[in-house]
Design a protein around this motif. Structure first.
Motif, PDB file in Angstrom:
ATOM      1  N   VAL A  16       0.787  -1.230   0.000  1.00 50.23           N
ATOM      2  CA  VAL A  16       0.000   0.000   0.000  1.00 50.23           C
ATOM      3  C   VAL A  16       0.819   1.280   0.000  1.00 50.23           C
ATOM      4  N   HIS A  17       2.132   1.192   0.267  1.00 52.96           N
ATOM      5  CA  HIS A  17       2.965   2.385   0.205  1.00 52.96           C
ATOM      6  C   HIS A  17       4.440   2.003   0.183  1.00 52.96           C
ATOM      7  N   HIS A  18       5.293   2.960  -0.150  1.00 58.25           N
ATOM      8  CA  HIS A  18       6.743   2.791  -0.069  1.00 58.25           C
ATOM      9  C   HIS A  18       7.198   3.169   1.330  1.00 58.25           C
ATOM     10  N   GLN A  19       8.369   2.720   1.725  1.00 57.49           N
ATOM     11  CA  GLN A  19       8.894   3.029   3.051  1.00 57.49           C
ATOM     12  C   GLN A  19       9.671   4.336   3.090  1.00 57.49           C
ATOM     13  N   VAL A  20      10.169   4.780   1.944  1.00 53.41           N
ATOM     14  CA  VAL A  20      11.050   5.950   1.898  1.00 53.41           C
ATOM     15  C   VAL A  20      10.680   6.841   0.717  1.00 53.41           C
ATOM     16  N   ALA A  21      10.751   8.143   0.953  1.00 50.04           N
ATOM     17  CA  ALA A  21      10.632   9.122  -0.127  1.00 50.04           C
ATOM     18  C   ALA A  21      11.864  10.020  -0.071  1.00 50.04           C
ATOM     19  N   GLY A  45     -19.749  11.490   1.401  1.00 48.66           N
ATOM     20  CA  GLY A  45     -19.556  10.082   1.722  1.00 48.66           C
ATOM     21  C   GLY A  45     -19.866   9.698   3.156  1.00 48.66           C
ATOM     22  N   ARG A  46     -20.939  10.209   3.700  1.00 46.30           N
ATOM     23  CA  ARG A  46     -21.316   9.825   5.068  1.00 46.30           C
ATOM     24  C   ARG A  46     -21.334   8.295   5.192  1.00 46.30           C
ATOM     25  N   ASP A  47     -20.703   7.781   6.223  1.00 46.90           N
ATOM     26  CA  ASP A  47     -20.654   6.340   6.524  1.00 46.90           C
ATOM     27  C   ASP A  47     -19.926   5.518   5.465  1.00 46.90           C
ATOM     28  N   ASP A  48     -19.114   6.141   4.628  1.00 49.69           N
ATOM     29  CA  ASP A  48     -18.431   5.433   3.540  1.00 49.69           C
ATOM     30  C   ASP A  48     -16.942   5.803   3.549  1.00 49.69           C
ATOM     31  N   VAL A  49     -16.120   4.930   4.131  1.00 49.53           N
ATOM     32  CA  VAL A  49     -14.685   5.196   4.249  1.00 49.53           C
ATOM     33  C   VAL A  49     -14.050   5.395   2.876  1.00 49.53           C
ATOM     34  N   ALA A  50     -14.420   4.579   1.889  1.00 44.21           N
ATOM     35  CA  ALA A  50     -13.821   4.704   0.557  1.00 44.21           C
ATOM     36  C   ALA A  50     -14.142   6.059  -0.061  1.00 44.21           C
ATOM     37  N   ALA A  51     -15.395   6.485   0.012  1.00 45.32           N
ATOM     38  CA  ALA A  51     -15.787   7.778  -0.559  1.00 45.32           C
ATOM     39  C   ALA A  51     -15.076   8.919   0.153  1.00 45.32           C
ATOM     40  N   GLN A  52     -14.932   8.803   1.466  1.00 47.02           N
ATOM     41  CA  GLN A  52     -14.255   9.862   2.215  1.00 47.02           C
ATOM     42  C   GLN A  52     -12.764   9.909   1.884  1.00 47.02           C
ATOM     43  N   ALA A  53     -12.130   8.748   1.771  1.00 48.51           N
ATOM     44  CA  ALA A  53     -10.708   8.722   1.406  1.00 48.51           C
ATOM     45  C   ALA A  53     -10.501   9.337   0.029  1.00 48.51           C
ATOM     46  N   VAL A  82     -11.303   6.868  11.902  1.00 49.54           N
ATOM     47  CA  VAL A  82     -12.080   6.606  13.107  1.00 49.54           C
ATOM     48  C   VAL A  82     -12.298   5.098  13.240  1.00 49.54           C
ATOM     49  N   ASP A  83     -11.968   4.566  14.418  1.00 45.79           N
ATOM     50  CA  ASP A  83     -12.143   3.142  14.720  1.00 45.79           C
ATOM     51  C   ASP A  83     -11.521   2.250  13.640  1.00 45.79           C
ATOM     52  N   LEU A  84     -10.268   2.533  13.328  1.00 42.66           N
ATOM     53  CA  LEU A  84      -9.547   1.814  12.280  1.00 42.66           C
ATOM     54  C   LEU A  84      -9.523   0.318  12.557  1.00 42.66           C
ATOM     55  N   ASP A  85      -9.880  -0.464  11.543  1.00 42.35           N
ATOM     56  CA  ASP A  85      -9.765  -1.914  11.580  1.00 42.35           C
ATOM     57  C   ASP A  85      -9.394  -2.383  10.170  1.00 42.35           C
ATOM     58  N   GLU A  86      -9.260  -3.679   9.983  1.00 41.24           N
ATOM     59  CA  GLU A  86      -8.813  -4.204   8.687  1.00 41.24           C
ATOM     60  C   GLU A  86      -9.767  -3.841   7.557  1.00 41.24           C
ATOM     61  N   GLU A  90      -8.894  -1.499   4.279  1.00 41.14           N
ATOM     62  CA  GLU A  90      -9.093  -1.937   2.892  1.00 41.14           C
ATOM     63  C   GLU A  90      -9.970  -0.954   2.134  1.00 41.14           C
ATOM     64  N   ARG A  91     -11.020  -0.460   2.761  1.00 43.98           N
ATOM     65  CA  ARG A  91     -11.916   0.508   2.126  1.00 43.98           C
ATOM     66  C   ARG A  91     -11.179   1.824   1.848  1.00 43.98           C
ATOM     67  N   PHE A  92     -10.302   2.206   2.784  1.00 43.33           N
ATOM     68  CA  PHE A  92      -9.506   3.414   2.591  1.00 43.33           C
ATOM     69  C   PHE A  92      -8.673   3.291   1.317  1.00 43.33           C
TER      70      PHE A  92
END
Length: 135
Positions: A16-21, A45-53, A82-86, A90-92
């Motif tokens: 999901v990302h690189h370690q260094v820039a 995107g209320r209640d929608d992590v993907a839309a908010q990201a 908020v309340d980050l979980d797996e 993934e949605r993010f």
């Protein structure tokens, strides 16, 4: 190019990302944390992590454009969910990647993700702050 992203051989590689820039430029831009609001201040995107990201990253791109940069100039981001979980993680990524596709960039900058209990206003699930380096 002002930012070169690197996966060091002796550091765990994640998808999901690189370690260094590594940056090379003359201006460092610090963005305030961006939430999923439109130009009128309305929650997207209320209640929608993907839309908010997705909206957070579109706002980041708009902020960078205002100072002569692009999303490709991002060097590091900090993500608050908020309340980050797996599932939310993934949605993010889904939303972040949708924004990248719309902007024609791949968001792979080094990042730190932090689970929080709340953000500044009710309904906001995601906030992303960023640092960019411009020529």
């Amino acid at each position: 190019m002002t930012v070169t992203l690197v996966h060091p051989e002796k550091v765990n590689r994640v998808d999901v990302h690189h370690q260094v820039a590594v940056t090379q430029g003359t201006r460092t831009v610090y963005l305030a944390g961006q939430v999923s609001w439109d130009t009128g201040g309305n929650l997207v995107g209320r209640d929608d992590v993907a839309a908010q990201a997705e909206q957070c990253y579109l706002n980041i791109a708009a902020a960078l454009e205002a100072v002569g940069g692009t999303a490709a100039d991002l060097a590091k981001v900090t993500v608050y969910v908020v309340d980050l979980d797996e599932d939310k993680a993934e949605r993010f990524v889904v939303g972040r990647d949708r924004a990248g596709a719309a902007l024609g960039v791949e968001f792979q900058q080094p990042s730190t993700w932090i689970g929080v209990t709340a953000l500044a206003a009710p309904g906001y699930l995601v906030e992303v702050d960023a640092v960019a380096v411009l020529p």
